[in-house]
Each structure stands twice: as structure tokens, then as C-alpha cells.
Write an enzyme that holds these catalytic residues in place. Structure first.
Site, PDB file in Angstrom:
ATOM      1  CG  ASP A 179       2.689  66.775  43.211  1.00  0.00           C
ATOM      2  OD1 ASP A 179       2.361  67.078  42.062  1.00  0.00           O
ATOM      3  OD2 ASP A 179       3.874  66.708  43.603  1.00  0.00           O
TER       4      ASP A 179
ATOM      5  NE  ARG B 246       0.025  65.824  37.603  1.00  0.00           N
ATOM      6  CZ  ARG B 246       0.725  66.214  38.688  1.00  0.00           C
ATOM      7  NH1 ARG B 246       0.708  65.529  39.807  1.00  0.00           N
ATOM      8  NH2 ARG B 246       1.437  67.303  38.638  1.00  0.00           N
TER       9      ARG B 246
HETATM   10  C1  LIG Z   1       2.996  63.132  35.775  1.00  0.00           C
HETATM   11  C2  LIG Z   1       2.772  62.258  36.975  1.00  0.00           C
HETATM   12  C3  LIG Z   1       2.426  62.837  38.172  1.00  0.00           C
HETATM   13  C4  LIG Z   1       2.183  62.040  39.293  1.00  0.00           C
HETATM   14  N1  LIG Z   1       1.764  62.623  40.456  1.00  0.00           N
HETATM   15  C5  LIG Z   1       1.358  61.836  41.470  1.00  0.00           C
HETATM   16  C6  LIG Z   1       0.757  62.389  42.627  1.00  0.00           C
HETATM   17  O1  LIG Z   1       0.591  63.600  42.760  1.00  0.00           O
HETATM   18  N2  LIG Z   1       0.320  61.537  43.610  1.00  0.00           N
HETATM   19  C7  LIG Z   1       0.455  60.175  43.489  1.00  0.00           C
HETATM   20  O2  LIG Z   1       0.002  59.452  44.375  1.00  0.00           O
HETATM   21  N3  LIG Z   1       1.069  59.633  42.427  1.00  0.00           N
HETATM   22  C8  LIG Z   1       1.524  60.416  41.415  1.00  0.00           C
HETATM   23  N4  LIG Z   1       2.112  59.848  40.323  1.00  0.00           N
HETATM   24  C9  LIG Z   1       2.523  58.416  40.355  1.00  0.00           C
HETATM   25  C10 LIG Z   1       1.390  57.496  40.003  1.00  0.00           C
HETATM   26  O3  LIG Z   1       0.417  57.461  41.021  1.00  0.00           O
HETATM   27  C11 LIG Z   1       1.889  56.055  39.779  1.00  0.00           C
HETATM   28  O4  LIG Z   1       2.468  55.576  40.956  1.00  0.00           O
HETATM   29  C12 LIG Z   1       2.919  55.924  38.664  1.00  0.00           C
HETATM   30  O5  LIG Z   1       2.620  56.762  37.588  1.00  0.00           O
HETATM   31  C13 LIG Z   1       2.970  54.465  38.152  1.00  0.00           C
HETATM   32  O6  LIG Z   1       1.731  54.101  37.653  1.00  0.00           O
HETATM   33  P1  LIG Z   1       1.399  53.960  36.086  1.00  0.00           P
HETATM   34  O7  LIG Z   1       0.138  54.672  35.827  1.00  0.00           O
HETATM   35  O8  LIG Z   1       2.539  54.349  35.255  1.00  0.00           O
HETATM   36  O9  LIG Z   1       1.015  52.426  35.903  1.00  0.00           O
HETATM   37  P2  LIG Z   1       1.778  51.098  36.296  1.00  0.00           P
HETATM   38  O10 LIG Z   1       0.819  50.006  36.053  1.00  0.00           O
HETATM   39  O11 LIG Z   1       2.402  51.205  37.636  1.00  0.00           O
HETATM   40  O12 LIG Z   1       2.948  51.046  35.230  1.00  0.00           O
HETATM   41  C14 LIG Z   1       2.730  50.805  33.852  1.00  0.00           C
HETATM   42  C15 LIG Z   1       4.062  50.504  33.229  1.00  0.00           C
HETATM   43  O13 LIG Z   1       4.884  51.697  33.253  1.00  0.00           O
HETATM   44  C16 LIG Z   1       6.212  51.391  33.611  1.00  0.00           C
HETATM   45  N5  LIG Z   1       6.531  52.042  34.895  1.00  0.00           N
HETATM   46  C17 LIG Z   1       5.672  52.561  35.794  1.00  0.00           C
HETATM   47  N6  LIG Z   1       6.335  53.073  36.842  1.00  0.00           N
HETATM   48  C18 LIG Z   1       7.635  52.843  36.623  1.00  0.00           C
HETATM   49  C19 LIG Z   1       8.827  53.130  37.331  1.00  0.00           C
HETATM   50  N7  LIG Z   1       8.811  53.763  38.506  1.00  0.00           N
HETATM   51  N8  LIG Z   1       9.990  52.738  36.797  1.00  0.00           N
HETATM   52  C20 LIG Z   1      10.052  52.120  35.595  1.00  0.00           C
HETATM   53  N9  LIG Z   1       8.964  51.812  34.863  1.00  0.00           N
HETATM   54  C21 LIG Z   1       7.774  52.175  35.364  1.00  0.00           C
HETATM   55  C22 LIG Z   1       6.302  49.882  33.709  1.00  0.00           C
HETATM   56  O14 LIG Z   1       6.684  49.395  32.446  1.00  0.00           O
HETATM   57  C23 LIG Z   1       4.891  49.473  34.024  1.00  0.00           C
HETATM   58  O15 LIG Z   1       4.599  48.189  33.596  1.00  0.00           O
HETATM   59  C24 LIG Z   1       2.348  60.628  39.199  1.00  0.00           C
HETATM   60  C25 LIG Z   1       2.687  60.052  37.972  1.00  0.00           C
HETATM   61  C26 LIG Z   1       2.889  60.847  36.877  1.00  0.00           C
HETATM   62  C27 LIG Z   1       3.220  60.190  35.565  1.00  0.00           C
END
Ligand SMILES: Cc1cc2nc3c(=O)[nH]c(=O)nc-3n(C[C@H](O)[C@H](O)[C@H](O)COP(=O)(O)OP(=O)(O)OC[C@H]3O[C@@H](n4cnc5c(N)ncnc54)[C@H](O)[C@@H]3O)c2cc1C
Length: 309
Positions: free
Chosen positions: A132, A182
Site C-alpha cells: 500500500d 496498483r
Molecule cells: C483496491 C484499492 C486499494 C487502495 N489502496 C490505497 C493505498 O494504498 N493508498 C491510498 O492512498 N489509497 C488507496 N486506496 C484509496 C484510493 O486512494 C481512493 O481514496 C478511493 O479509492 C476513492 O477514490 P476513487 O478512485 O474510488 O474515486 P472517487 O472519485 O473518490 O469515487 C468515485 C465514486 O466511487 C464511490 N466511492 C468512492 N469512495 C467511496 C466510499 N468510501 N464510500 C462509498 N462510495 C465511494 C462514489 O460513488 C464516488 O462518486 C485504494 C483504493 C482501492 C480501490
């Protein structure tokens, strides 16, 4: 960045809240939406349910920024046992961990040693480990460590954040080691001097990097996981992948447990790779509050649990 998101990211690091909020029953109920349980057995069960729907998983044991080498060793041991449990049942489950869980705040070399032990075991059992990515203060050292460990293990990937200006250059600097990436948008509170603040800018950068990575998949057959719940971005990636000449099966998406579950199923039904990341453990507070910050409307869900049994 909105006031709600800012406040929640502040709360995720507040010690008083960290000690008190997890004891509140209604918060414990709300957490279940994103985490099937605190124990390994809970996540293995949830994984099996997802696997029966053709969705493999990644497991991550919560608990970051530990303060003693003993804790780092306990966490290392935890992952070694987990890898054995996964193998014993022959499940398609990978693992993902934070370097600060295995000693990064204490010693670079000790962290490298602990992670190598985990990667070695994973290799032996034909499994895969993702690192991560934490807040920006760790990024330089995380990339250095990744470059070192990648010399010895090819079953290890690194998460990178599209909100940081530097990420494209970081990927270019790693090209020669055939990295597994990732790609996420990024979950921490960062300054505008180093990170895009507007979501539209983060999205543009996510797409710019994705295009570059799609070409790397094509040219070097590296592993890339597009980890986002943003369906617009997913659609654009599918279009760009086709334009690059990639097959659906070369396209891997990763999403979190409890978010857009129907869409996750649709991805596998439509022939794309999808993997669900499931977190578990007692130390869920900072991780959970970061999930709330991603969508401050989730607070409504927490409050609803205040009134439910
Ligand atoms: C497999 C995986 C591993 C990850 N590992 C890391 C990491 O190592 N370091 C790091 O900094 N971040 C990590 N993240 C988190 C990432 O950085 C984002 O904060 C998170 O994925 C939300 O961003 P998004 O790309 O979904 O887009 P966004 O624009 O935030 O969301 C798009 C849409 O998805 C839905 N959504 C997003 N988040 C949520 C939520 N929490 N609850 C409900 N609906 C939601 C909503 O409908 C939103 O409109 C990880 C995410 C995933 C999926």
C-alpha cells in the site's frame, strides 16, 4: 478539497478520537458496511462468498504506524500465517500491506527484511503481495524499498497515487525493473505544492498515467491494477485499452469491499479481471475515517446506525 473531507482527514489522525470512537457501538455497526469482521475467519468467509461469484480478493490486516520492532515482527508473522491459511484452502486471495505495519517508522533495513520474508513465503506458495502507499512523507523511501525488493522478487507490486504530481515520473523511473502497479487516486491530506486538489485534475492525471500504463502492459506485459470506483474512469480505461490493442483479460480493476458491489460483479461477468480488497483487524479507526472522507455523505450512514439496534 471540501471542508468535510478536510475535517475527516484531520479526524483520522486525531489520537483522542482514535481511542474513543471505536468503542461506540453505533460506529462499530456502521463499519460492517466496509469490513466483514475483525478476524481472519471473517474475511476468509467473505472471500469465499465473493469467490463463489467469481471475484477473487486481496486481504489487508489493519494497523499502521506501529512503534516497536516487536509489533513489526508480530505483523510479519500474522501475514505468514495468513498465507498458509490461504494456501491450505487453495483460495485465490492475495495480500496487501502497509510498510509502517512492518517497521517503516523504525528501520528501513528491518522493513526490507520483514517484507522479504513475506514475499519469499508468498513466492513459495505462488501468491502475490502488494505494498500500500501511505502519505507523501513515505513515498521516496517506499519507492527505494520497492526497487530493492523487486530485484529479488517478481511477485510484488506497489500502489501509487494519481493525486501526486510526481507519480508519472516515479513510474518512468521504475520502468527498467518492470514494476507491478496498483493505481489509486490517493486517500491522504496533502499540500497543493505536491498534489492536485481538484477532483477533475486528479481524474485527468489518473487517465494520463493510465494511458501510459496501458502501453506498458502492451509492450512489457507488466501487471497493472486500476483501483478505482470511478465508473467514468473505468469506462475510459476500457476504451483506451481497446485502442491500445489489449484484450479484456489483460485489464485488471480493483475495488474495495462494500463499495459498488453490483458493478464489481458486472466487471467479472463482462470478462474483465476484478479483485476486491478486504480489510480486517481491530485497528480500523484511521482506515475507516479515510473511507468516510472519500465520500462525506457516508456520515449519514453512520448516523443512521445511531438509531438502529
Ligand atoms: C483496491 C484499492 C486499494 C487502495 N489502496 C490505497 C493505498 O494504498 N493508498 C491510498 O492512498 N489509497 C488507496 N486506496 C484509496 C484510493 O486512494 C481512493 O481514496 C478511493 O479509492 C476513492 O477514490 P476513487 O478512485 O474510488 O474515486 P472517487 O472519485 O473518490 O469515487 C468515485 C465514486 O466511487 C464511490 N466511492 C468512492 N469512495 C467511496 C466510499 N468510501 N464510500 C462509498 N462510495 C465511494 C462514489 O460513488 C464516488 O462518486 C485504494 C483504493 C482501492 C480501490
Amino acid at each position: 478539497m471540501s471542508l468535510g473531507r478536510n475535517t475527516l482527514l484531520w479526524a483520522s489522525r486525531n489520537e483522542w478520537l482514535k481511542n474513543h470512537v471505536p468503542k461506540m457501538k453505533f460506529v462499530q455497526r456502521a463499519v460492517k458496511r466496509f469490513m466483514p469482521g475483525e478476524k481472519v475467519e471473517d474475511v476468509l468467509l467473505a472471500s469465499k462468498q465473493l469467490l463463489s461469484r467469481n471475484i477473487p480478493t486481496t486481504l489487508t490486516h489493519l494497523g499502521e504506524n506501529i512503534t516497536t520492532i516487536g509489533e513489526a515482527e508480530d505483523n510479519t508473522h500474522h501475514y505468514l500465517v495468513l498465507l498458509d491459511k490461504i494456501k491450505a484452502e487453495n483460495l485465490d486471495i492475495e495480500i496487501s500491506l502497509k510498510l509502517t505495519q512492518v517497521g517503516f517508522d523504525l528501520s528501513f533495513e528491518k522493513t526490507l527484511e520483514n517484507l522479504s520474508t513475506i514475499a519469499e513465503k508468498a513466492k513459495l506458495l505462488h501468491n502475490y503481495v502488494f505494498i500500500d502507499i501511505e502519505d507523501s512523507s513515505y513515498v521516496n523511501r517506499t519507492i527505494s524499498l520497492y526497487k530493492r525488493i523487486k530485484e529479488n522478487f517478481d511477485n510484488i507490486g506497489l500502489c501509487l497515487q494519481a493525486y501526486l504530481y510526481r507519480t508519472m515520473e516515479d513510474i518512468k523511473s521504475m520502468e527498467r525493473i518492470n514494476p507491478s502497479i496498483r493505481l489509486v487516486k490517493g486517500a491522504y491530506k496533502e499540500l497543493p505544492s505536491i498534489a492536485f486538489k481538484r477532483l477533475s485534475d486528479v481524474n485527468s492525471n489518473y487517465m494520463k498515467i493510465s494511458q501510459y500504463l496501458l502501453q506498458l502492459i502492451k509492450d512489457k506485459n507488466i501487471r497493472v491494477a486500476f483501483a478505482t470506483h470511478d465508473l467514468n474512469i473505468q469506462e475510459q480505461i476500457k476504451i483506451e485499452a481497446e485502442r491500445t490493442g489489449l484484450d479484456k483479460k489483460q485489464l485488471e480493476f480493483q475495488m474495495l469491499y462494500g463499495i459498488k458491489s453490483a458493478e464489481q460483479k458486472q466487471l467479472t461477468d463482462n470478462g474483465f479481471k476484478i479483485r476486491t480488497l478486504i480489510s480486517y483487524g481491530k485497528q480500523w479507526y484511521p482506515w475507516y475515517v479515510r473511507r468516510l472522507a472519500e465520500r462525506p455523505a457516508n456520515i449519514g450512514f453512520v448516523l443512521k446506525n445511531l438509531f438502529s439496534k
